[in-house]
Design a protein around this motif. Structure first.
Motif, PDB file in Angstrom:
ATOM      1  N   LYS A 226       3.960  -1.542   2.801  1.00 60.53           N
ATOM      2  CA  LYS A 226       5.381  -2.029   2.229  1.00 60.53           C
ATOM      3  C   LYS A 226       5.176  -3.051   1.121  1.00 60.53           C
ATOM      4  O   LYS A 226       3.965  -3.428   0.915  1.00 60.53           O
ATOM      5  N   LYS A 227       6.078  -3.411   0.442  1.00 58.91           N
ATOM      6  CA  LYS A 227       5.910  -4.252  -0.976  1.00 58.91           C
ATOM      7  C   LYS A 227       5.138  -5.540  -0.590  1.00 58.91           C
ATOM      8  O   LYS A 227       5.665  -6.341   0.150  1.00 58.91           O
ATOM      9  N   GLY A 228       4.218  -5.887  -1.272  1.00 61.42           N
ATOM     10  CA  GLY A 228       3.472  -7.100  -1.048  1.00 61.42           C
ATOM     11  C   GLY A 228       2.388  -7.016  -0.056  1.00 61.42           C
ATOM     12  O   GLY A 228       1.693  -8.069   0.003  1.00 61.42           O
ATOM     13  N   GLU A 229       2.328  -5.961   0.624  1.00 59.41           N
ATOM     14  CA  GLU A 229       1.192  -6.020   1.656  1.00 59.41           C
ATOM     15  C   GLU A 229      -0.088  -5.084   0.929  1.00 59.41           C
ATOM     16  O   GLU A 229       0.079  -4.449  -0.166  1.00 59.41           O
ATOM     17  N   SER A 230      -1.194  -5.461   1.537  1.00 58.60           N
ATOM     18  CA  SER A 230      -2.552  -4.709   1.011  1.00 58.60           C
ATOM     19  C   SER A 230      -3.392  -4.276   1.871  1.00 58.60           C
ATOM     20  O   SER A 230      -3.356  -4.593   3.236  1.00 58.60           O
ATOM     21  N   LYS A 231      -4.403  -3.415   1.814  1.00 64.04           N
ATOM     22  CA  LYS A 231      -5.331  -2.973   2.560  1.00 64.04           C
ATOM     23  C   LYS A 231      -6.605  -2.945   1.923  1.00 64.04           C
ATOM     24  O   LYS A 231      -6.615  -2.406   0.623  1.00 64.04           O
ATOM     25  N   THR A 232      -7.548  -3.068   2.515  1.00 63.71           N
ATOM     26  CA  THR A 232      -9.219  -3.095   1.891  1.00 63.71           C
ATOM     27  C   THR A 232      -9.979  -2.284   2.690  1.00 63.71           C
ATOM     28  O   THR A 232     -10.037  -2.125   4.069  1.00 63.71           O
ATOM     29  N   PHE A 233     -10.598  -1.210   2.078  1.00 59.26           N
ATOM     30  CA  PHE A 233     -11.312  -0.264   2.682  1.00 59.26           C
ATOM     31  C   PHE A 233     -12.866  -0.207   2.315  1.00 59.26           C
ATOM     32  O   PHE A 233     -13.143  -0.402   0.992  1.00 59.26           O
TER      33      PHE A 233
END
Length: 280
Positions: A226-233
């Motif tokens: 969603k807008k404003g969310e982030s994920k780190t891999f």
């Protein structure tokens, strides 16, 4: 026989005339048949599910999940069947109310701060060492005291004066406290280990479906961001990404911002390694 496995079995839409411009779905279907490809071939090449390909060729774009994703799928399928996607996207916009106004970009995410746990002096080890030193000192003093008493008695019996001797006492030692661990960098991305690849995906400009896999093909994430969310891999050698709407995504790879100008609604397949930022 599975659906879409034989281009010769395709049936034209009813009441179609060459004097009229074909619909978007019909244009994609005709180009696919002309290229000698089946629906399965197109699905395998684009990773768009077979059911969605069938629906789009029937001008049903609801399974795409929205206008943004429909444009991205039209562009992807058009390239797979060797069509110019821009006229088809323009036709789709004209038939579905036009392209919506662009959504204002959200502020860039603030990197999560990761700080190592501060390690204090090892007081337990120091206390144990001090206790052992005290016990040793007491035992040594008692032993020397017993020997001195026996020597004094012997010297008195022989008519000589005993001269007391001073026993050297061991000096207890204290362990030097360990130096505290230095502070880590304030930025989580800047502190990314050099022996790994770290990719942070932020939905800065709107929502987007993303998929991330490691170098073994194991799925790390598959879903809607969603807008404003982030994920780190993070992986030891390689991260494979698929962006459903690349124009909505901002990437940071190994601590550096990726400046690629992705188009709104475009589907991008990217690979990053320890040597990037430079798209693989």
């Amino acid at each position: 026989m599975s659906i879409g496995n034989s281009p010769e079995d395709e049936r034209p839409f009813p009441d179609e005339s060459e004097e009229f411009r074909p619909s978007v779905g019909r244009a994609l279907q005709k180009a696919r048949i002309a290229a000698g490809l089946t629906v399965d071939d197109v699905s395998s090449a684009t990773r768009v599910r077979i059911a969605i390909v069938h629906a789009m060729e029937a001008d049903d774009f609801a399974p795409c999940g929205g206008a943004v994703y429909a444009r991205g799928h039209i562009r992807t399928l058009a390239r797979a069947v060797r069509l110019d996607p821009e006229p088809l996207i323009a036709q789709y916009d004209a038939e579905h109310g036009g392209r919506p106004a662009p959504t204002p970009a959200a502020p860039l995410f603030e990197a999560e701060r990761i700080r190592p746990e501060r390690r204090g002096p090892n007081w337990t080890a120091a206390m144990v060492a001090a206790i052992v030193a005290v016990i040793g000192f007491v035992g040594f003093t008692a032993f020397k005291g017993g020997d001195s008493g026996n020597d004094a008695k012997s010297q008195v019996a022989e008519g000589t004066t005993a001269t007391p001797t001073k026993s050297a006492s061991p000096t207890p030692t204290k362990d030097k406290p360990a130096d505290p661990t230095s502070e880590a960098s304030d930025s989580a991305i800047a502190a990314a280990p050099q022996d790994k690849v770290t990719v942070q995906v932020s939905a800065a400009n709107g929502r987007s479906w993303i998929s991330a896999k490691d170098h073994n093909g194991r799925m790390l994430f598959d879903g809607l961001l969603k807008k404003g969310e982030s994920k780190t891999f993070q992986d030891s050698s390689k991260i494979n990404l698929i962006l459903g709407d690349a124009g909505a995504i901002q990437l940071y790879v190994n601590g550096k911002k990726i400046e690629d100008n992705f188009q709104k609604g475009s589907v991008e397949r990217l690979t990053y390694t320890k040597g990037d930022p430079e798209a693989g």
